[in-house]
Design a protein around this motif. Structure first.
Motif, mmCIF file in Angstrom:
data_model
loop_
_atom_site.group_PDB
_atom_site.id
_atom_site.type_symbol
_atom_site.label_atom_id
_atom_site.label_comp_id
_atom_site.label_asym_id
_atom_site.label_seq_id
_atom_site.Cartn_x
_atom_site.Cartn_y
_atom_site.Cartn_z
ATOM 1 N N UNK A 28 3.784 3.492 1.546
ATOM 2 C CA UNK A 28 3.438 4.812 1.030
ATOM 3 C C UNK A 28 2.336 5.492 1.856
ATOM 4 N N UNK A 29 1.920 4.852 2.945
ATOM 5 C CA UNK A 29 0.950 5.457 3.842
ATOM 6 C C UNK A 29 -0.494 5.079 3.584
ATOM 7 N N UNK A 45 -6.941 2.402 0.892
ATOM 8 C CA UNK A 45 -7.462 3.761 1.020
ATOM 9 C C UNK A 45 -6.454 4.620 1.761
ATOM 10 N N UNK A 46 -6.594 5.896 1.514
ATOM 11 C CA UNK A 46 -5.699 6.865 2.127
ATOM 12 C C UNK A 46 -6.221 8.253 1.851
ATOM 13 N N UNK A 47 -5.301 9.220 1.752
ATOM 14 C CA UNK A 47 -5.683 10.605 1.500
ATOM 15 C C UNK A 47 -4.708 11.263 0.535
ATOM 16 N N UNK A 48 -5.246 12.216 -0.206
ATOM 17 C CA UNK A 48 -4.428 13.136 -1.008
ATOM 18 C C UNK A 48 -4.848 14.531 -0.573
ATOM 19 N N UNK A 73 -10.908 9.790 -6.121
ATOM 20 C CA UNK A 73 -11.017 10.737 -5.018
ATOM 21 C C UNK A 73 -11.797 11.965 -5.452
ATOM 22 N N UNK A 74 -12.643 12.464 -4.573
ATOM 23 C CA UNK A 74 -13.301 13.749 -4.803
ATOM 24 C C UNK A 74 -12.378 14.856 -4.325
ATOM 25 N N UNK A 75 -12.425 15.971 -4.977
ATOM 26 C CA UNK A 75 -11.696 17.134 -4.484
ATOM 27 C C UNK A 75 -10.244 17.227 -4.902
ATOM 28 N N UNK A 76 -9.789 16.339 -5.780
ATOM 29 C CA UNK A 76 -8.410 16.444 -6.276
ATOM 30 C C UNK A 76 -8.433 16.381 -7.803
ATOM 31 N N UNK A 83 -0.191 11.466 -10.264
ATOM 32 C CA UNK A 83 1.051 11.563 -9.486
ATOM 33 C C UNK A 83 1.088 10.489 -8.402
ATOM 34 N N UNK A 84 -0.038 10.285 -7.709
ATOM 35 C CA UNK A 84 -0.100 9.255 -6.667
ATOM 36 C C UNK A 84 0.074 7.864 -7.283
#
Length: 94
Positions: A28-29, A45-48, A73-76, A83-84
């Motif tokens: 899933x990256x 770890x990753x990104x949204x 996560x900050x900012x989401x 969803x993730x």
């Protein structure tokens, strides 16, 4: 830091759950950052949408096995974190 926790009962052993996480998260990256095999714990770890994301996934050692996912996560939004998390659960299909 905003976080969301998802739990799901799984019809497999903690080891099978842990092994599946080691395959699914990179698919899933997400980068596996740390593992604790004795505790059936995976930290990734990753990104949204450009925001850094941390995932703590732990498979319980009790029966029935329970998978606990904590996504931070900050900012989401909470919805984006959920969803993730749901995408991880769907890909596991244990």
């Amino acid at each position: 830091m905003p976080s969301e926790m998802l739990t799901q009962s799984i019809p497999t052993s903690a080891k099978e759950c842990y092994d599946a996480l080691l395959e699914v998260l990179p698919d899933l990256g997400y980068e596996i950052w740390k593992t604790r095999p004795i505790a059936w714990l995976v930290i990734a770890r990753g990104e949204i949408e450009g925001s850094p994301l941390t995932i703590n996934a732990m498979c319980s050692m009790s029966t029935p096995t329970t998978l606990s996912l904590t996504l931070s996560s900050d900012g989401v939004s909470s919805e984006q974190l959920q969803k993730a998390g749901n995408a991880i659960l769907e890909k596991l299909k244990l």
